[in-house]
Design a protein around this motif. Structure first.
Motif, mmCIF file in Angstrom:
data_model
loop_
_atom_site.group_PDB
_atom_site.id
_atom_site.type_symbol
_atom_site.label_atom_id
_atom_site.label_comp_id
_atom_site.label_asym_id
_atom_site.label_seq_id
_atom_site.Cartn_x
_atom_site.Cartn_y
_atom_site.Cartn_z
ATOM 1 N N GLY A 90 -20.202 -37.337 -29.273
ATOM 2 C CA GLY A 90 -20.303 -36.092 -28.520
ATOM 3 C C GLY A 90 -20.806 -34.898 -29.299
ATOM 4 O O GLY A 90 -21.022 -33.828 -28.712
ATOM 5 N N HIS A 91 -21.033 -35.034 -30.620
ATOM 6 C CA HIS A 91 -21.435 -33.849 -31.389
ATOM 7 C C HIS A 91 -22.600 -34.071 -32.346
ATOM 8 O O HIS A 91 -23.092 -33.106 -32.938
ATOM 9 N N CYS A 92 -23.074 -35.299 -32.527
ATOM 10 C CA CYS A 92 -24.238 -35.523 -33.401
ATOM 11 C C CYS A 92 -25.508 -35.049 -32.689
ATOM 12 O O CYS A 92 -25.476 -34.662 -31.513
ATOM 13 N N TYR A 93 -26.642 -35.105 -33.379
ATOM 14 C CA TYR A 93 -27.893 -34.623 -32.769
ATOM 15 C C TYR A 93 -28.230 -35.363 -31.473
ATOM 16 O O TYR A 93 -28.490 -34.714 -30.447
ATOM 17 N N CYS A 95 -26.352 -36.898 -29.323
ATOM 18 C CA CYS A 95 -25.410 -36.494 -28.275
ATOM 19 C C CYS A 95 -25.696 -35.074 -27.790
ATOM 20 O O CYS A 95 -25.614 -34.789 -26.586
ATOM 21 N N SER A 96 -26.052 -34.187 -28.709
ATOM 22 C CA SER A 96 -26.270 -32.783 -28.344
ATOM 23 C C SER A 96 -27.518 -32.592 -27.497
ATOM 24 O O SER A 96 -27.653 -31.567 -26.818
ATOM 25 N N VAL A 97 -28.450 -33.559 -27.527
ATOM 26 C CA VAL A 97 -29.666 -33.448 -26.708
ATOM 27 C C VAL A 97 -29.638 -34.436 -25.540
ATOM 28 O O VAL A 97 -30.680 -34.774 -24.982
ATOM 29 N N GLY A 98 -28.451 -34.907 -25.159
ATOM 30 C CA GLY A 98 -28.311 -35.753 -23.978
ATOM 31 C C GLY A 98 -28.662 -37.204 -24.188
ATOM 32 O O GLY A 98 -29.004 -37.906 -23.226
ATOM 33 N N LYS A 99 -28.554 -37.697 -25.435
ATOM 34 C CA LYS A 99 -28.863 -39.091 -25.737
ATOM 35 C C LYS A 99 -27.646 -39.791 -26.377
ATOM 36 O O LYS A 99 -27.744 -40.335 -27.485
ATOM 37 N N PRO A 100 -26.501 -39.806 -25.702
ATOM 38 C CA PRO A 100 -25.321 -40.456 -26.287
ATOM 39 C C PRO A 100 -25.523 -41.950 -26.502
ATOM 40 O O PRO A 100 -24.812 -42.559 -27.297
ATOM 41 N N ALA A 150 -31.997 -46.995 -14.236
ATOM 42 C CA ALA A 150 -31.975 -45.542 -14.057
ATOM 43 C C ALA A 150 -32.404 -44.829 -15.325
ATOM 44 O O ALA A 150 -33.081 -43.790 -15.274
ATOM 45 N N ASN A 151 -32.038 -45.390 -16.467
ATOM 46 C CA ASN A 151 -32.360 -44.727 -17.736
ATOM 47 C C ASN A 151 -33.869 -44.712 -17.991
ATOM 48 O O ASN A 151 -34.439 -43.675 -18.339
ATOM 49 N N ILE A 152 -34.533 -45.860 -17.801
ATOM 50 C CA ILE A 152 -35.974 -45.894 -18.053
ATOM 51 C C ILE A 152 -36.730 -45.103 -16.985
ATOM 52 O O ILE A 152 -37.683 -44.385 -17.287
ATOM 53 N N CYS A 153 -36.286 -45.195 -15.740
ATOM 54 C CA CYS A 153 -36.981 -44.470 -14.671
ATOM 55 C C CYS A 153 -36.838 -42.960 -14.840
ATOM 56 O O CYS A 153 -37.781 -42.198 -14.582
ATOM 57 N N SER A 154 -35.667 -42.511 -15.293
ATOM 58 C CA SER A 154 -35.462 -41.071 -15.479
ATOM 59 C C SER A 154 -36.396 -40.521 -16.540
ATOM 60 O O SER A 154 -36.817 -39.364 -16.470
ATOM 61 N N GLN A 155 -36.734 -41.341 -17.521
ATOM 62 C CA GLN A 155 -37.671 -40.902 -18.556
ATOM 63 C C GLN A 155 -39.114 -40.909 -18.047
ATOM 64 O O GLN A 155 -39.895 -40.005 -18.344
ATOM 65 N N MET A 156 -39.462 -41.925 -17.275
ATOM 66 C CA MET A 156 -40.857 -42.115 -16.867
ATOM 67 C C MET A 156 -41.250 -41.288 -15.650
ATOM 68 O O MET A 156 -42.433 -41.086 -15.388
ATOM 69 N N ASN A 157 -40.257 -40.837 -14.891
ATOM 70 C CA ASN A 157 -40.499 -39.977 -13.728
ATOM 71 C C ASN A 157 -41.512 -40.576 -12.748
ATOM 72 O O ASN A 157 -42.578 -40.003 -12.491
ATOM 73 N N PRO A 158 -41.200 -41.739 -12.166
ATOM 74 C CA PRO A 158 -42.124 -42.352 -11.197
ATOM 75 C C PRO A 158 -42.266 -41.477 -9.950
ATOM 76 O O PRO A 158 -41.390 -40.662 -9.639
ATOM 77 N N TYR A 280 -42.512 -44.903 -23.594
ATOM 78 C CA TYR A 280 -41.074 -44.613 -23.618
ATOM 79 C C TYR A 280 -40.311 -45.870 -24.041
ATOM 80 O O TYR A 280 -40.693 -46.991 -23.688
ATOM 81 N N SER A 281 -39.235 -45.655 -24.766
ATOM 82 C CA SER A 281 -38.310 -46.750 -25.041
ATOM 83 C C SER A 281 -36.957 -46.385 -24.448
ATOM 84 O O SER A 281 -36.642 -45.202 -24.262
ATOM 85 N N SER A 282 -36.153 -47.399 -24.157
ATOM 86 C CA SER A 282 -34.881 -47.135 -23.501
ATOM 87 C C SER A 282 -33.822 -48.096 -24.023
ATOM 88 O O SER A 282 -34.075 -49.305 -24.139
ATOM 89 N N ARG A 283 -32.661 -47.559 -24.327
ATOM 90 C CA ARG A 283 -31.528 -48.365 -24.778
ATOM 91 C C ARG A 283 -30.305 -48.008 -23.949
ATOM 92 O O ARG A 283 -29.972 -46.817 -23.789
ATOM 93 N N LEU A 284 -29.641 -49.003 -23.384
ATOM 94 C CA LEU A 284 -28.404 -48.782 -22.624
ATOM 95 C C LEU A 284 -28.627 -47.710 -21.551
ATOM 96 O O LEU A 284 -29.598 -47.769 -20.812
ATOM 97 N N ASN A 285 -27.711 -46.719 -21.478
ATOM 98 C CA ASN A 285 -27.884 -45.642 -20.502
ATOM 99 C C ASN A 285 -27.332 -44.354 -21.084
ATOM 100 O O ASN A 285 -26.415 -44.357 -21.903
#
Length: 337
Positions: A90-93, A95-100, A150-158, A280-285
């Motif tokens: 919750g506090h590393c870089y 996490c702070s930019v929405g990539k937990p 959802a994670n990959i689609c949110s990045q790619m913005n279809p 784009y690459s995607s890991r988990l969510n």
């Protein structure tokens, strides 16, 4: 309680363990249903470099809260919840930019810490997402797989201008196809796979055109059809796919990679920059559970279509072998606890 434990690669046992007590900030679930994923099989076979043994596997799980730790409202007891396996600081870089999901001290439930193939599991309260009554138990167990899409689609913005090519009609590909069709409304979806049975599942999940690329050159086939994909999703993750996708892509296209091969691949910088492609690459969510729950409530996706088998957890070895060895008829396998 009974837990499915991989003691070491190729050695799975159902073990009697003490019922865990939730720590401060945690809840305990009485697990009712869990889904089998390819990563569970990889841990069983000893092919997951992140797993430590012995390990209770399972990162797709649904149940009811039956106990809470200090600092968690007792009113949560009885909630129907699904567990997010991503446990972050919750506090590393990241996490702070929405990539937990790429937290510098990331723990994945079922990989780095014990998972949901157990009668009880504890997890951070923030990772237990309430499931509305309108979502059936079986479908609730499918929320986690759809968060990967959802994670990959949110990045790619279809969007409605996109012509999408999806490599692979396994669970990752099929959940992505449903999202592209039901949520994002892309113009056309083409799916390439080497199993006709999986391609039929892709068609049922919303694909417009299916291509068995076992013995054909996909580039030639798409050229004959006059198709230049503007959005390409690699849900098969073979080393040969990214170089091919770069060649197939339309100028200004986006390419999304949902997994990885351990083998290196050769790609052309010129092929990327000449078309100004975005990869784009995607890991988990990354906190996608509320999004997918909303999709299900609104009927935008149909998770039931992907559930092909269900077993009592005592038959977990049979269930995992079917998942691993019968891709023609098997997609998602659920275990009942």
């Amino acid at each position: 309680m009974k837990s499915v434990v991989i003691q070491e690669p190729e050695k799975l046992v159902i073990e009697e363990r003490p019922i865990p007590q939730p720590l401060p900030g945690e809840v305990r679930l009485r697990v009712e249903s869990a889904g089998i994923c390819g990563s569970d099989v990889h841990i069983y076979r000893g092919h997951n470099p992140f797993a430590k043994y012995p390990r209770v596997i399972g990162h797709e799980f649904f149940g009811r809260i039956d106990a809470v730790g200090e600092g968690v409202e007792s009113s949560r007891i009885g909630e129907r919840v699904v567990g997010d396996p991503v446990v972050s600081c919750g506090h590393c870089y990241p996490c702070s930019v929405g990539k937990p999901n790429v937290c510098t001290s990331l723990q994945v439930i079922g990989v780095h810490r014990d998972g949901g193939f157990s009668e009880y599991i504890t997890l951070p309260a923030r990772n237990a997402h309430v499931v509305p009554d309108s979502i059936a138990d079986r479908e609730a167990t499918m929320i986690e797989p759809f968060t990967i899409a959802a994670n990959i689609c949110s990045q790619m913005n279809p969007g409605p201008l996109d012509v999408a090519l999806v490599y692979g009609a396994g669970p990752m590909g099929l959940t992505t196809i449903q999202a592209l069709r039901g949520v994002y409304g892309v113009k056309e979806i083409i799916v390439a796979d080497r199993l006709d049975e999986r391609l039929a599942m892709a068609k049922e999940s919303g694909a417009d055109r299916i291509i068995n690329n076992t013995d054909i050159d996909l580039a030639s086939e798409l050229s004959k059809l006059g198709i230049r994909p503007t959005l390409i999703v690699d849900a098969a993750c073979h080393v040969s796919i990214l170089p091919e996708a770069i060649g197939l892509a339309s100028p200004a296209a986006r390419i999304g990679i949902m997994g990885f091969s351990s083998e290196p691949c050769m790609i052309s910088q010129q092929g990327i920059t000449s078309k100004e492609l975005t990869i784009y690459s995607s890991r988990l969510n990354s906190n996608r559970f509320p999004m997918v729950i909303d999709w299900m409530v609104k009927g935008k996706i149909a998770p039931e279509k992907l559930i092909t088998h269900q077993f009592d957890y005592t038959h977990v070895i049979n269930a995992m072998e079917i998942f691993e060895k019968d891709p023609k008829t098997c997609c998602k396998v659920l275990l009942k606890f």
